[in-house]
Design a protein around this motif. Structure first.
Motif, PDB file in Angstrom:
ATOM      1  N   GLY A 198      -0.355  41.358  24.899  1.00  0.00           N
ATOM      2  CA  GLY A 198       0.382  41.058  26.116  1.00  0.00           C
ATOM      3  C   GLY A 198       1.765  41.669  26.142  1.00  0.00           C
ATOM      4  N   ALA A 199       2.092  42.497  25.148  1.00  0.00           N
ATOM      5  CA  ALA A 199       3.453  43.024  25.015  1.00  0.00           C
ATOM      6  C   ALA A 199       3.690  44.323  25.767  1.00  0.00           C
ATOM      7  N   ASP A 200       2.641  45.091  26.022  1.00  0.00           N
ATOM      8  CA  ASP A 200       2.814  46.427  26.609  1.00  0.00           C
ATOM      9  C   ASP A 200       2.771  46.347  28.122  1.00  0.00           C
TER      10      ASP A 200
ATOM     11  N   MET B  47      11.340  37.577  23.709  1.00  0.00           N
ATOM     12  CA  MET B  47       9.905  37.353  23.762  1.00  0.00           C
ATOM     13  C   MET B  47       9.514  36.912  25.167  1.00  0.00           C
ATOM     14  N   SER B  48       8.238  36.940  25.439  1.00  0.00           N
ATOM     15  CA  SER B  48       7.692  36.358  26.661  1.00  0.00           C
ATOM     16  C   SER B  48       6.640  35.341  26.256  1.00  0.00           C
ATOM     17  N   GLY B  49       6.052  34.687  27.237  1.00  0.00           N
ATOM     18  CA  GLY B  49       5.032  33.710  26.890  1.00  0.00           C
ATOM     19  C   GLY B  49       4.704  32.803  28.048  1.00  0.00           C
ATOM     20  N   ALA B  50       4.254  31.601  27.721  1.00  0.00           N
ATOM     21  CA  ALA B  50       3.894  30.633  28.755  1.00  0.00           C
ATOM     22  C   ALA B  50       3.950  29.236  28.170  1.00  0.00           C
ATOM     23  N   ILE B  51       4.225  28.276  29.044  1.00  0.00           N
ATOM     24  CA  ILE B  51       4.115  26.860  28.718  1.00  0.00           C
ATOM     25  C   ILE B  51       3.008  26.292  29.586  1.00  0.00           C
TER      26      ILE B  51
END
Length: 514
Positions: free
Chosen positions: A259-261, A451-455
Motif C-alpha cells: 500500500g506504499a507505492d 506512515m499511512s494506514g487506517a483505523i
C-alpha cells in the motif's frame, strides 16, 4: 547467522570498504521489465568448462547462499568462483566470467527470475541482469537505490543471517490476489527486493533498488513482529520463514503490495469485493467501478508442519505460472527410510511430499516438534506506548487512541479508542510505511517516520454497532463515516505519535468509489 565468508561490515560507509568494487559498471543494460524470458543458450560456449566437475553439485534443488536457480539456469558458488549450467541438466558446469575486481571475492549469491544478486567479501551487492535470457546478454552492475536504481550501490546489514533476492515479474507472475479476492497486476517495471534476516531473527529488512540505500524498510515478522526466524527464503514477493522448532509462515508482501507505492498504484481501505476486476494495472485510475488494490495487504499464513526430519535449509521459488500461489516451498530433510532430499509442497497445498536426492545435508538439524511452538520463540514486545488525540470529525470529538507495544513494521494490531465519556472499545490500527527518497535510520528514533494506514472497528464490534453504546455509534457514524475503516496519516518517533485523518491512499483518492 552471518552469511558464509562474509565480513561483518558496519553499513554503507563502514570500515570494511567505502563503496562497491570500482570496475563494476554503474548502470544496467536491462530495460525493465525487459524482453520476455528466453531459454536460448546462445553464448554459453564462450564460458570455460569447469576443470573439476566432481567438486560441483550434482544437482541444485534449493536456493541457498551458494546455490540458486531460475527456470532456465542454475548457479553454484564454490571457493568464490561462480559456475552455471542449464537448470536440471547433466551438462558440464561452466565458469561465469566476472568483472576483474570481483574475481575471488564473491561470498554469496541469490537468483530469481531474470536477476542474479551477489555479495562480495565486504558485503556490497552486485546484480547480474538478464539471467532469464541467453548468457551472451548477461551483464553486471553495482547500481542500487533511489532514484530509479541509479545510486552507486548498496551494502548488506552487518551480521546478517539468511538473505534472498525476490523479483516479482509482470511477464511471469502477471497478477497476485489481494484481500478482496481480485487479481491485481504486478507493476509494469517489476518489483525487486533483497530480503535480509537480521538481529535476533524477528527483523526482516528489505532492500529495494528503487528506494534509498538504507536499512529503514522492514517486513514485520509473524505474531506481531515477535516471531524469531532461524531461516528465511523469498521469491516473487513471497517470504518464507521458519523458527528453530520447524514452525513456518509465508507472506505475500512487497513495497507495491503493502500500500506504499501511491505513485504507480491505487489502493483503498473500503470494501472492493463487489467491484469489477481490473483489466490492467491502470484500470482503476479513472473508472470508479473498477476495484482498487484492497487494503490491508495480505498477512502471514502459517504453513503445516513437515511430517519428518528437516534441517534449517529452506527454499521457495516461483514456478513460472501466473498468480500469487504459483510458488513451491522446499525444506531440506530426511525421509522415513533415511534418504536425504527435500520436503516440498505448493504454497496453498495442505500436505508435504518428499523427493530423495542422496545429496549431503547442508543445514543444521531442526527440532521439528509435531506441535506448534511458534510462541516459544518470541522476541520481547516493542517498547513503544502512546496515547494520542484523534482529530475531530463531525460529532465525533475528543476521542483518543491508546496504542501499546507499537511494533512499527507490523501491518496491523489491536488498539483502544477512549471516548470523551471514558468508554473504551477495541479498534484495528493498520499502518503502511511511507515512500522516501532520502535515507533514514532503521526503526523508530527521534526523526519522525511518516506512515499511512487506517483505523477501523473490529469485525465483531462493526457487526453489532447498532447495539453498542452511544460513544461507539457516534464513532462509527461520524468518525468512520459509516464505513468499517477510515484512512489516516500518522507520524511516529520513539516518544511521540501524531494522527491526522486522511482522504485515503493514492493520487486519486478523492474520486467516488475510493
Amino acid at each position: 547467522m552471518l552469511a558464509p565468508g562474509a565480513a561483518p561490515g558496519a553499513g554503507p560507509s563502514g570500515p570494511s570498504g567505502s563503496g562497491p568494487a570500482g570496475c563494476v559498471p554503474v548502470g544496467t543494460a536491462q530495460l525493465s521489465p525487459g524482453p520476455p524470458p528466453n531459454p536460448s543458450h546462445l553464448g554459453i560456449d564462450a564460458f570455460a568448462v569447469a576443470p573439476n566437475q566432481d567438486a560441483l553439485p550434482a544437482r541444485v534443488d534449493l536456493r541457498t547462499a551458494t546455490t540458486s536457480f531460475s527456470r532456465f539456469w542454475e548457479f553454484a558458488l564454490v571457493d568464490r568462483v561462480l559456475f552455471t549450467r542449464p537448470h536440471g541438466s547433466a551438462e558440464p558446469w561452466r565458469t561465469v566470467p566476472l568483472p576483474g575486481c570481483l574475481v575471488g571475492r564473491l561470498v554469496g549469491i541469490s537468483v530469481d527470475d531474470d536477476e542474479l544478486t551477489a555479495i562480495d567479501d565486504n558485503g556490497w551487492l552486485y546484480t547480474m541482469d538478464n539471467a532469464a535470457h541467453p548468457p551472451i546478454l548477461w551483464n553486471w552492475t553495482s547500481s542500487f537505490g533511489a532514484p530509479l536504481w541509479m545510486d552507486r550501490g548498496q551494502r548488506m546489514p552487518g551480521g546478517h543471517g539468511d538473505w534472498a533476492l525476490s523479483v516479482h515479474a509482470p511477464q511471469v507472475q502477471r497478477t497476485y490476489t489481494d484481500t478482496a479476492g481480485h487479481q491485481q497486476f504486478v507493476g509494469s517495471a517489476k518489483c525487486t527486493m533483497v530480503t535480509v534476516l537480521v538481529g535476533d531473527g524477528s527483523r526482516i529488512v528489505y532492500l529495494d533498488p528503487w528506494l534509498p540505500n538504507d536499512y529503514s524498510y522492514e517486513i514485520g515478522s509473524p505474531l506481531g513482529g515477535r516471531f524469531q526466524a532461524e531461516s528465511m527464503s523469498t521469491a516473487a514477493s513471497v517470504t518464507f520463514v521458519m523458527n528453530r522448532y520447524g514452525d513456518m509462515y509465508t507472506r505475500l508482501f512487497d513495497f507495491d503490495i503493502s500500500g506504499a507505492d501511491t505513485v504507480f498504484f491505487k489502493y483503498s481501505w473500503q470494501d472492493q469485493s463487489g467491484k469489477l476486476p481490473p483489466a490492467d494495472q491502470f484500470a482503476a485510475a479513472l473508472d470508479p467501478r473498477v476495484a482498487r488494490i484492497q487494503l490491508p495487504a495480505p498477512e502471514w499464513v502459517q504453513q503445516p508442519k513437515v511430517p519428518g526430519t528437516i534441517t534449517s535449509t529452506i527454499s521457495i521459488h516461483a514456478t513460472g505460472a501466473p498468480g500469487s500461489d504459483a510458488r513451491e516451498l522446499r525444506v531440506e530433510g530426511v525421509d522415513a527410510h533415511g534418504r536425504t532430499g527435500f520436503w516440498h509442497k505448493m504454497l496453498a497445498d495442505d500436505a508435504w511430499a518428499f523427493t530423495p536426492t542422496g545429496a549431503a545435508l547442508t543445514g543444521d538439524p531442526v527440532e521439528n516438534s509435531p506441535q506448534d511452538r511458534s510462541l516459544d520463540t518470541l522476541a520481547p514486545p516493542a517498547p513503544y506506548d502512546y496515547t494520542v488525540p484523534l482529530p475531530d470529525r463531525g460529532a465525533a470529538r475528543g476521542y483518543r487512541l491508546e496504542v501499546a507495544e507499537f511494533a512499527w513494521a507490523t501491518s496491523e494490531r489491536t488498539a483502544t479508542v477512549i471516548a470523551p465519556d471514558g468508554t473504551r472499545f477495541p479498534v484495528e490500527l493498520h499502518t503502511v510505511d511511507g515512500m522516501r527518497m532520502t535515507p533514514r535510520g532503521p526503526g523508530l528514533d527521534s526523526v519522525p517516520r511518516a506512515m499511512s494506514g487506517a483505523i477501523g472497528l473490529t469485525q465483531d464490534l462493526w457487526d453489532t454497532r447498532d447495539a453498542q453504546s452511544p460513544a461507539v455509534r457516534t464513532f462509527a457514524d461520524a468518525w468512520l463515516g459509516g464505513q468499517r475503516r477510515a484512512p489516516i496519516d500518522l507520524t511516529v518517533t520513539d516518544t511521540t505519535m501524531a494522527i491526522t485523518r486522511s482522504e485515503g491512499p493514492g493520487l486519486l483518492a478523492g474520486l467516488p468509489g475510493s
